[in-house]
Scaffold this active site. Structure first.
Site, PDB file in Angstrom:
ATOM      1  N   ASN A   1     -12.713  -8.857   3.461  1.00  0.00           N
ATOM      2  CA  ASN A   1     -11.772  -7.745   3.616  1.00  0.00           C
ATOM      3  C   ASN A   1     -12.195  -6.896   4.811  1.00  0.00           C
ATOM      4  OD1 ASN A   1     -10.597  -8.615   1.283  1.00  0.00           O
ATOM      5  ND2 ASN A   1     -11.196  -6.874   0.037  1.00  0.00           N
TER       6      ASN A   1
ATOM      7  N   GLY B   1      -5.255  -6.393  -5.485  1.00  0.00           N
ATOM      8  CA  GLY B   1      -6.162  -6.672  -6.593  1.00  0.00           C
ATOM      9  C   GLY B   1      -6.825  -5.431  -7.166  1.00  0.00           C
TER      10      GLY B   1
ATOM     11  N   SER C   1       4.650   1.008  -0.079  1.00  0.00           N
ATOM     12  CA  SER C   1       6.012   0.768  -0.557  1.00  0.00           C
ATOM     13  C   SER C   1       6.062  -0.492  -1.404  1.00  0.00           C
ATOM     14  CB  SER C   1       6.992   0.644   0.627  1.00  0.00           C
ATOM     15  OG  SER C   1       6.719  -0.525   1.384  1.00  0.00           O
ATOM     16  N   GLY C   2       7.121  -0.559  -2.204  1.00  0.00           N
ATOM     17  CA  GLY C   2       7.401  -1.758  -2.972  1.00  0.00           C
ATOM     18  C   GLY C   2       8.745  -2.314  -2.556  1.00  0.00           C
ATOM     19  N   ARG C   3       8.925  -3.615  -2.786  1.00  0.00           N
ATOM     20  CA  ARG C   3      10.184  -4.248  -2.401  1.00  0.00           C
ATOM     21  C   ARG C   3      10.608  -5.217  -3.487  1.00  0.00           C
ATOM     22  NH1 ARG C   3       8.641  -7.477   2.619  1.00  0.00           N
ATOM     23  NH2 ARG C   3       7.023  -8.052   1.132  1.00  0.00           N
TER      24      ARG C   3
ATOM     25  N   GLY D   1       2.964  -8.495   7.736  1.00  0.00           N
ATOM     26  CA  GLY D   1       3.694  -7.596   8.623  1.00  0.00           C
ATOM     27  C   GLY D   1       3.015  -7.337   9.946  1.00  0.00           C
TER      28      GLY D   1
ATOM     29  N   ALA E   1       0.801  -1.225   0.000  1.00  0.00           N
ATOM     30  CA  ALA E   1       0.000   0.000   0.000  1.00  0.00           C
ATOM     31  C   ALA E   1       0.832   1.272   0.000  1.00  0.00           C
ATOM     32  CB  ALA E   1      -0.926  -0.007   1.210  1.00  0.00           C
TER      33      ALA E   1
ATOM     34  N   ASP F   1      -1.421 -10.420  -4.166  1.00  0.00           N
ATOM     35  CA  ASP F   1      -0.541 -10.564  -3.002  1.00  0.00           C
ATOM     36  C   ASP F   1      -1.135 -11.470  -1.927  1.00  0.00           C
ATOM     37  OD1 ASP F   1      -2.479  -8.725  -2.199  1.00  0.00           O
ATOM     38  OD2 ASP F   1      -1.060  -7.095  -1.835  1.00  0.00           O
ATOM     39  N   THR F   2      -2.462 -11.477  -1.784  1.00  0.00           N
ATOM     40  CA  THR F   2      -3.050 -12.384  -0.797  1.00  0.00           C
ATOM     41  C   THR F   2      -2.946 -13.834  -1.253  1.00  0.00           C
ATOM     42  OG1 THR F   2      -4.599 -10.643  -0.159  1.00  0.00           O
ATOM     43  CG2 THR F   2      -5.077 -12.852   0.618  1.00  0.00           C
TER      44      THR F   2
END
Length: 479
Positions: free
Chosen positions: A301, A82, A16-18, A411, A14, A241-242
């Site tokens: 959700n 999504g 940041s990206g890694r 996290g 939401a 991601d989920t």
């Protein structure tokens, strides 16, 4: 000679990206963060967009850095949340920066869309809980706002598919990410002809569908030369991601287990063999999405740590920042919360002064008003735990299953107090870990895709590689 397998998971969250490196030695998996970057939407004339080209640039920097540090990399895969997507024109060029799901353009078109496709019928057809953020609402709004757009569009790509296309030049529609769209048939996971026909949208704009764990192709030779790397395989993994997070769960008792993927959003659910598309699941607010291996995720959700994150932002702007560990310590000084909020109340869904909104909610619901940071944090954490508990009870009713274990990943499990409060509220064992669930799941699906491990074995790899922490109820479950 180095016999390890080195893969990259590019995980966009939401804020940041890694770029995460996964190193598999044939027995266990080790993860290492290579590059972290901001993922902040851009507002232009009142509309909210992905900063897609900057994100692609950051991804390339992460790949280059990983190659410089660890040598040749075998493959990569991108996962995101999504519902969001971008348009390609008929020449294969990106038309404009994709909209962000928190954009508000859907509100003006929801009534006319629901006249064509009522919410309950949306659920019956697709298994997805109707929501303004869903792809179907966004797409309808885009086409209503620009009547000439449909003549220009060549393909629509969900965000992971778009990044894979930018790397490889190959357009596909990966199943787990498309299952969030409100555009697929619940039973078959194919395009819902009924939905497209009712809304007057041609199905030709959807690329070829592929299942999670499909090898797409190689990184474009021009990008290889630009970055100074050798050939890398692009994999359409569990792109939602989920779906990646769930793929990482080393279940103890799978048939009696639920999961909570805990981050900005909290996704509470369980894996089922088939979608659960009943009146009761609709009324409870559950949705159905696909997993790696084509099982189903029955989940709800819940607005998660977003509320706490917004409080943190508000306090920091006021010159009173609170670290993550300090938040947990402050909340731990109280025996219980002075009040309880509904995390899914619309008042908490958009950016703003969240501490004040919590106070306003408590006044409106005739509860004691929290004033201190400790009280506000405790209210948020206990409210989330009680919301989880209610959802777990609903899951049991929907599936006629006894849930004995809840696996918490993501996290949010670093907040030990939240884990313990969840055990207390649900009256069940909480098995917490891994924290890097989306990135780990991304990597293990890649290992299966390139034939290094059997799909049935990768949860065992996670279990060997990461030791979970268990939390047991300390008090009687809330009634």
């Amino acid at each position: 000679m180095d016999d390890t397998i080195k893969l990259l998971a590019i995980d966009l969250g939401a804020s940041s990206g890694r770029v995460m490196l996964g190193i598999y030695d044939g027995d266990t998996l080790r993860m290492e963060e290579i590059h972290r970057f901001a993922n902040i939407p851009v507002q232009i004339r009142g509309q909210l967009y992905w900063d897609v080209l900057k994100l692609f640039h950051e991804m390339k920097q992460g790949i280059q850095k990983a190659h410089r540090m660890f040598g040749q990399l075998q493959a990569l895969s991108v996962d995101t949340w999504g519902v969001d997507y971008g348009f390609l024109d008929k020449q294969g060029q990106l038309l404009y920066s994709p909209h962000h799901y928190r954009d508000q353009r859907m509100a003006a078109n929801s009534t006319s869309m629901e006249a064509l496709l009522p919410p309950r019928e949306q659920f019956a057809l697709t298994g997805n809980q109707p929501s303004l953020i869903n792809t179907v609402y966004q797409l309808y709004s885009d086409l209503q706002g620009n009547v000439d757009l449909i003549q220009t569009v060549g393909k629509i790509l969900m965000m992971p598919d778009l990044f894979h296309y930018l790397f490889s030049g190959i357009a596909v529609a990966e199943q787990t990410i498309w299952s969030t769209s409100g555009l697929l048939d619940a039973a078959s996971s194919e395009i819902s002809e009924e939905v497209f026909n009712r809304l007057g949208i041609p199905t030709a704009i959807i690329p070829e569908g592929v299942s999670a764990g499909t090898v797409i192709g190689l990184v474009d030779p021009e990008i290889q030369a630009e970055l100074g790397i050798g050939p890398m395989t692009i994999i359409a993994g569990a792109s939602h991601d989920t779906a990646s997070a769930v793929a990482s769960i080393p279940y103890i008792r799978k048939g009696e287990a639920a999961f909570i993927s805990c981050g900005t959003w909290s996704l509470v659910g369980m894996e089922t063999l088939e979608p659960v598309v009943t009146d009761q699941s609709y009324e409870y607010g559950f949705t159905n999405e696909r997993c790696f291996g084509s099982t189903n995720r029955l989940l709800k959700n819940i607005t998660g740590l977003w509320i706490l994150q917004e409080c943190d932002r508000n306090w920091a702007e006021a010159g009173e920042p609170v670290s993550y560990s300090e938040m947990v310590q402050l909340a731990g000084t109280l025996a219980q919360a002075p009040a309880i909020i509904d995390p899914n109340d619309p008042i908490f869904s958009t950016p703003g002064n969240m501490p004040q909104r919590i106070r306003e909610y408590c006044v409106k619901t005739v509860q004691p008003v929290p004033h201190t940071k400790a009280e506000i944090i405790r209210v948020i954490l206990e409210s989330l735990a009680l919301s989880y508990s209610q959802t777990i009870d609903e899951l049991e009713a929907l599936t006629e299953t006894t849930i004995r274990t809840i696996h918490m990943v993501g996290g949010g499990i670093q907040n030990e107090l939240l884990c313990q409060l969840t055990a207390n509220a649900t009256g069940r064992e909480i098995v917490a870990g891994p924290a890097e669930a989306s990135a780990i799941g991304n990597i293990v699906v890649q290992l299966a895709a390139i034939g290094i491990v059997e799909a049935s074995a990768f949860r065992d790899i996670v279990a060997r590689s990461y030791t979970p922490v268990s939390y047991h109820p300390a008090i009687v479950k809330h009634s």
